[in-house]
Scaffold this motif. Structure first.
Motif, PDB file in Angstrom:
ATOM      1  N   GLU A   1     -17.294 -39.983  -8.731  1.00 44.38           N
ATOM      2  CA  GLU A   1     -16.032 -38.305  -9.049  1.00 44.38           C
ATOM      3  C   GLU A   1     -15.782 -37.773  -7.479  1.00 44.38           C
ATOM      4  O   GLU A   1     -14.592 -37.315  -7.593  1.00 44.38           O
ATOM      5  CB  GLU A   1     -15.934 -37.921 -10.100  1.00 44.38           C
ATOM      6  CG  GLU A   1     -15.469 -37.070 -10.563  1.00 44.38           C
ATOM      7  CD  GLU A   1     -15.568 -36.063 -11.497  1.00 44.38           C
ATOM      8  OE1 GLU A   1     -14.778 -35.251 -11.774  1.00 44.38           O
ATOM      9  OE2 GLU A   1     -16.694 -35.592 -12.057  1.00 44.38           O
TER      10      GLU A   1
ATOM     11  N   VAL B   1     -10.519 -46.031 -14.073  1.00 47.33           N
ATOM     12  CA  VAL B   1     -10.758 -44.155 -13.333  1.00 47.33           C
ATOM     13  C   VAL B   1     -11.792 -42.957 -14.787  1.00 47.33           C
ATOM     14  O   VAL B   1     -12.265 -42.576 -13.815  1.00 47.33           O
ATOM     15  CB  VAL B   1      -9.465 -43.455 -13.723  1.00 47.33           C
ATOM     16  CG1 VAL B   1      -9.526 -42.702 -13.436  1.00 47.33           C
ATOM     17  CG2 VAL B   1      -8.205 -44.778 -12.788  1.00 47.33           C
ATOM     18  N   GLU B   2     -12.252 -44.081 -15.873  1.00 44.66           N
ATOM     19  CA  GLU B   2     -12.707 -43.064 -16.637  1.00 44.66           C
ATOM     20  C   GLU B   2     -14.695 -43.596 -15.712  1.00 44.66           C
ATOM     21  O   GLU B   2     -15.559 -42.490 -16.096  1.00 44.66           O
ATOM     22  CB  GLU B   2     -11.700 -44.071 -17.995  1.00 44.66           C
ATOM     23  CG  GLU B   2     -11.198 -42.899 -18.701  1.00 44.66           C
ATOM     24  CD  GLU B   2     -11.179 -43.241 -19.947  1.00 44.66           C
ATOM     25  OE1 GLU B   2     -11.965 -45.033 -20.446  1.00 44.66           O
ATOM     26  OE2 GLU B   2      -9.893 -43.299 -21.040  1.00 44.66           O
TER      27      GLU B   2
ATOM     28  N   LYS C   1     -14.802 -41.767 -13.188  1.00 41.58           N
ATOM     29  CA  LYS C   1     -14.958 -39.974 -13.703  1.00 41.58           C
ATOM     30  C   LYS C   1     -16.106 -40.131 -13.555  1.00 41.58           C
ATOM     31  O   LYS C   1     -16.900 -38.369 -13.638  1.00 41.58           O
ATOM     32  CB  LYS C   1     -13.646 -39.507 -14.107  1.00 41.58           C
ATOM     33  CG  LYS C   1     -12.619 -39.459 -13.712  1.00 41.58           C
ATOM     34  CD  LYS C   1     -11.916 -38.581 -14.554  1.00 41.58           C
ATOM     35  CE  LYS C   1     -11.830 -37.585 -15.180  1.00 41.58           C
ATOM     36  NZ  LYS C   1     -10.103 -36.763 -15.924  1.00 41.58           N
ATOM     37  N   ARG C   2     -17.037 -40.638 -14.655  1.00 46.58           N
ATOM     38  CA  ARG C   2     -18.250 -40.147 -15.576  1.00 46.58           C
ATOM     39  C   ARG C   2     -19.358 -40.052 -14.694  1.00 46.58           C
ATOM     40  O   ARG C   2     -20.530 -39.609 -15.212  1.00 46.58           O
ATOM     41  CB  ARG C   2     -18.155 -40.679 -16.644  1.00 46.58           C
ATOM     42  CG  ARG C   2     -18.914 -41.961 -16.492  1.00 46.58           C
ATOM     43  CD  ARG C   2     -18.916 -42.520 -18.095  1.00 46.58           C
ATOM     44  NE  ARG C   2     -18.532 -44.558 -17.754  1.00 46.58           N
ATOM     45  CZ  ARG C   2     -19.975 -45.130 -17.349  1.00 46.58           C
ATOM     46  NH1 ARG C   2     -20.795 -44.479 -17.575  1.00 46.58           N
ATOM     47  NH2 ARG C   2     -19.902 -46.909 -17.414  1.00 46.58           N
TER      48      ARG C   2
ATOM     49  N   ASP D   1     -20.696 -38.974 -11.519  1.00 52.21           N
ATOM     50  CA  ASP D   1     -20.904 -38.221 -10.127  1.00 52.21           C
ATOM     51  C   ASP D   1     -20.500 -38.835  -8.733  1.00 52.21           C
ATOM     52  O   ASP D   1     -19.514 -37.610  -8.239  1.00 52.21           O
ATOM     53  CB  ASP D   1     -22.527 -36.932 -10.375  1.00 52.21           C
ATOM     54  CG  ASP D   1     -21.798 -35.854 -12.202  1.00 52.21           C
ATOM     55  OD1 ASP D   1     -20.686 -35.767 -12.995  1.00 52.21           O
ATOM     56  OD2 ASP D   1     -23.001 -35.634 -12.611  1.00 52.21           O
TER      57      ASP D   1
END
Length: 244
Positions: free
Chosen positions: A237, A227-228, A231-232, A234
């Motif tokens: 995400e 997940v992390e 998210k980082r 673009d």
């Protein structure tokens, strides 16, 4: 003395001209678009064909035996049982016909060789384009310019590459322009390139591939690390949705 139909002879000449045009198209595309090298027999086959093409219908008529026809056969409009005009020709003309057929075979053999190499190039590029299209699918086609390039490359490979009735110079120009744009988007060419640029773990890439196959993932299916990572980046995400 053997009889040969003038229409048939001209048809064979036309077939030879068409074969020569095909060879010239594939050779130019192979060399100009894919940096290929023509087979060693290309030049000699083309020269043999060009020499044979110089044989015209007038040459055949000039070599026809002036006294070898019945009265009803000496008129240009006279027909045989099939409805085609016939003329009795000399052994020299028969030799020319054999040379035409031999030249066509040489040209066709070289063309077949180049076609095989082009089909191999097409298969390799189609695989690369498909990989990039798969990545664009999961990213939601966010890079519109690259998406257009992929669509254009797909069209060139599937519709235009092997169509010898088109313009070789036009294909070369369009393909080289598309490849130049392709090279500007290295990180979008495949999952491997995308993973390397963004330093993604294998598990995250596998989850991305799962999503590209229109399969759903929930938070319970992925790790916090995945997940992390999503998210980082673009592109991920904004493209990935996880269900609670």
């Amino acid at each position: 003395m053997a009889r040969h139909n003038i229409r048939k002879v001209n048809s064979e000449l036309n077939d030879l001209v068409k074969s020569l045009e095909d060879l010239q198209y594939y050779k130019e595309v192979h060399e100009g678009a894919f940096d290929g090298s023509a087979p060693t027999m290309t030049s000699s086959a083309a020269q043999t064909a060009e020499k044979a093409v110089e044989t015209t219908q007038e040459d055949l008529l000039e070599n026809a035996q002036s006294g070898g026809f019945a009265d009803d056969e000496t008129e240009l409009g006279s027909d045989d049982d099939s409805g085609d005009p016939e003329v009795e020709i000399t052994p020299e003309v028969q030799t020319q016909i054999s040379q035409i057929r031999s030249a066509k075979k040489q040209v066709d053999d070289v063309t077949e060789n180049i076609e095989g190499q082009l089909k191999s190039k097409r298969e390799k590029w189609s695989t690369k384009v498909s990989a990039a299209e798969e990545l664009q699918k999961i990213l939601g086609g966010q890079n519109k310019d690259f998406s257009r390039t992929l669509n254009h490359m797909h069209q060139l490979l599937t519709r235009e590459l092997m169509d010898s009735s088109g313009s070789a110079s036009n294909f070369v120009s369009q393909w080289n322009k598309a490849v130049n744009n392709w090279e500007k988007h290295q990180s979008l060419q495949s999952f491997d390139d995308f993973q390397e640029k963004h330093d993604l773990s294998d598990s995250t890439v596998e989850d991305v591939k799962t999503l590209s196959q229109s399969q759903q993932l929930t938070l319970a299916d992925v790790s916090l690390e995945t997940v992390e990572e999503m998210k980082r980046v673009d592109e991920l995400e904004s493209a990935v949705e996880l269900s609670l």
